[in-house]
Scaffold this motif. Structure first.
Motif, PDB file in Angstrom:
ATOM      1  N   GLY A  39       8.249 103.513  28.675  1.00  0.00           N
ATOM      2  CA  GLY A  39       7.225 104.548  28.743  1.00  0.00           C
ATOM      3  C   GLY A  39       7.695 105.939  28.365  1.00  0.00           C
ATOM      4  N   MET A  40       8.718 106.046  27.528  1.00  0.00           N
ATOM      5  CA  MET A  40       9.246 107.343  27.128  1.00  0.00           C
ATOM      6  C   MET A  40       8.959 107.600  25.647  1.00  0.00           C
ATOM      7  N   SER A  41       8.934 108.875  25.287  1.00  0.00           N
ATOM      8  CA  SER A  41       8.811 109.274  23.891  1.00  0.00           C
ATOM      9  C   SER A  41      10.194 109.613  23.361  1.00  0.00           C
ATOM     10  N   GLY A  72       9.863 112.281  28.879  1.00  0.00           N
ATOM     11  CA  GLY A  72       8.845 111.532  29.600  1.00  0.00           C
ATOM     12  C   GLY A  72       9.025 111.659  31.096  1.00  0.00           C
ATOM     13  N   VAL A  74      14.961 112.124  24.115  1.00  0.00           N
ATOM     14  CA  VAL A  74      14.059 111.258  24.876  1.00  0.00           C
ATOM     15  C   VAL A  74      13.350 112.110  25.923  1.00  0.00           C
ATOM     16  N   GLN A  77      13.714 103.560  19.330  1.00  0.00           N
ATOM     17  CA  GLN A  77      12.282 103.787  19.539  1.00  0.00           C
ATOM     18  C   GLN A  77      11.658 102.658  20.353  1.00  0.00           C
ATOM     19  N   ASP A  78      12.036 101.424  20.050  1.00  0.00           N
ATOM     20  CA  ASP A  78      11.509 100.288  20.814  1.00  0.00           C
ATOM     21  C   ASP A  78      11.953 100.358  22.274  1.00  0.00           C
ATOM     22  N   ASP A  90      14.981 102.432  14.812  1.00  0.00           N
ATOM     23  CA  ASP A  90      13.897 101.555  15.249  1.00  0.00           C
ATOM     24  C   ASP A  90      14.207 100.941  16.615  1.00  0.00           C
ATOM     25  N   GLU A 118      12.441 111.296  19.798  1.00  0.00           N
ATOM     26  CA  GLU A 118      12.550 111.886  18.474  1.00  0.00           C
ATOM     27  C   GLU A 118      13.988 111.709  18.002  1.00  0.00           C
ATOM     28  N   ALA A 154      12.808 103.020  24.003  1.00  0.00           N
ATOM     29  CA  ALA A 154      12.126 104.121  24.690  1.00  0.00           C
ATOM     30  C   ALA A 154      10.693 103.733  25.045  1.00  0.00           C
ATOM     31  N   GLU A 155      10.002 103.105  24.120  1.00  0.00           N
ATOM     32  CA  GLU A 155       8.628 102.690  24.375  1.00  0.00           C
ATOM     33  C   GLU A 155       8.545 101.675  25.509  1.00  0.00           C
ATOM     34  N   SER A 156       9.564 100.827  25.641  1.00  0.00           N
ATOM     35  CA  SER A 156       9.548  99.785  26.684  1.00  0.00           C
ATOM     36  C   SER A 156       9.601 100.378  28.086  1.00  0.00           C
TER      37      SER A 156
END
Length: 406
Positions: free
Chosen positions: A77-79, A17, A15, A70-71, A67, A81, A73-75
């Motif tokens: 504001g992070m990227s 950001g 992670v 990823q959701d 999944d 892999e 992390a996006e919530s």
């Protein structure tokens, strides 16, 4: 239902950001719901950028977890892999060591050279930790896979070429134990040579300095050179010793080194080819536990040009180290010796870790490691103590440390 043949055994989640509160907890709440086990975990913050790496066991439905992570992390504001794998990230047990690199500055070319030599040797870098960023940059690499002596020989040569300092030490419990620090005084703990300061009162400073330099390079027998120099001091009033003491300047970081390591239970000793009329007072001022040096003879308020008793020479320094270690109750392997001249060589060799501090070439070549930055407290980075830890301990004691440049 049988496990899919391509199902991974582990997932590496990375992670990245802008650092903010709650990143780690958000990711781990997601992992907790999947019931996975944590195998390894690393997190760093560099210039307010966060990198979080988590190695976990992979659940049967690993794609669903992918999944969900990823959701999550996006919530915030992070990227993220996610890499599938089968390894459990075990560190190799053979040849485990700490490689500490110090530079002022530390150019990227030097780091490239050092890490390149580590790779060429067949060793692996398992972890990298910053120990200090000001007034020097110090980085510690946790390395495994190659015998320590072999790696040290390779990296010392590269450090000389790159103009930086390096220390290669075995990874062992000894690094975390209470230890004894034995230090030379002249040009190590303090700036300059006391005998030359006294000689200034006799008008023979240049002549004494010439003999001192030759002795420190190992070109003259130390005892012979000492008696030769002390003879030139005949007639100097005893009051000159007080003036010399008042003019002494400690090397930068000396007080921090002693203060910090005393908090951790370390013991300190001064072993000097100088004079106890000076070294005993320095020891008392700094709270140093032991001190041994030569004694200038004084009659009717003036120096006679003689020393009293046996001279503390090269062999005498090593003998003092062993005696102090026995008194403290630690093995010689738990002693750290610091010196700069040829008369320190036996002492450096007797210690578990011998450090050449801004030393003559003959000493740097023989010591376990060399420190050439002008800060004595940089030695603490070799012990796994970071600048942040030092400053936090000082702040708790009400000692204010100047802020580093932004």
């Amino acid at each position: 239902m049988s496990e899919q043949p391509d199902a991974p055994k582990t997932l590496l989640i990375t992670v990245t950001g802008k650092d903010r509160p709650g990143v780690t907890s958000t990711i781990f709440r997601t992992l907790a719901r999947a019931g996975v086990e944590v195998i390894d975990l690393e997190q760093i913050v560099l210039r307010r950028r966060l990198v979080l790496g988590v190695l976990v066991t992979a659940p049967r439905d690993w794609k669903k977890l992918r999944d969900q992570v990823q959701d999550a992390a996006e919530s915030i504001g992070m990227s993220v892999e996610i890499e599938r794998g089968t390894g459990d990230n075990r560190t190799r047990r053979e040849g485990r060591c700490h490689v500490t690199v110090i530079g002022s500055p530390l150019p990227a070319s030097a780091v490239a050279a050092m890490t390149g030599r580590i790779a060429d040797s067949g060793a692996n870098i398992d972890r990298i930790v910053r120990m200090a960023r000001y007034p020097v940059t110090a980085i510690e690499f946790h390395v495994s896979g190659v015998p320590v002596e072999r790696l040290r020989a390779i990296l010392v040569k590269e450090a000389v070429r790159s103009g930086i300092d390096v220390a290669v030490q075995p990874a062992s419990l000894l690094r975390h134990s209470m230890r004894l620090i034995v230090m030379d005084v002249d040009s190590t703990l303090i700036q300059g040579e006391v005998i030359e300061m006294i000689a200034a009162h006799a008008g023979c400073e240049a002549e004494v300095a010439r003999v001192t330099e030759a002795a420190m390079r190992g070109e003259l027998d130390f005892e012979q050179s000492l008696r030769q120099r002390v003879a030139l001091l005949k007639g100097v009033p005893e009051s000159a010793l007080e003036e010399v003491y008042e003019s002494i300047q400690l090397n930068p970081g000396a007080r921090t080194l002693v203060r910090t390591l005393r908090r951790l239970g370390y013991r300190f000793a001064l072993v000097s080819g100088g004079f106890n009329q000076i070294t005993d007072r320095i020891a008392a001022e700094l709270g140093i536990h032991y001190a041994q040096a030569n004694q200038l003879e004084v009659v009717d308020g003036h120096l006679t040009g003689e020393v009293i008793g046996e001279v503390v020479d090269r062999a005498g320094k090593a003998a003092a180290l062993r005696r102090f270690a026995a008194d403290v109750g630690v093995p010689e392997s738990a002693v750290i010796a610091i010196g700069d001249g040829a008369n320190d060589l036996d002492m450096l060799n007797a210690a578990g870790l011998g450090i050449a501090y801004n030393a003559k070439p003959v000493v740097q070549a023989a010591a376990d490691t060399a420190v050439n930055v002008p800060y004595l407290d940089a030695i603490m980075y070799l012990l796994g103590i970071s600048r942040e830890e030092i400053e936090a301990a000082d702040a708790a004691a009400g000692i204010v440390t100047p802020a580093p440049p932004v």
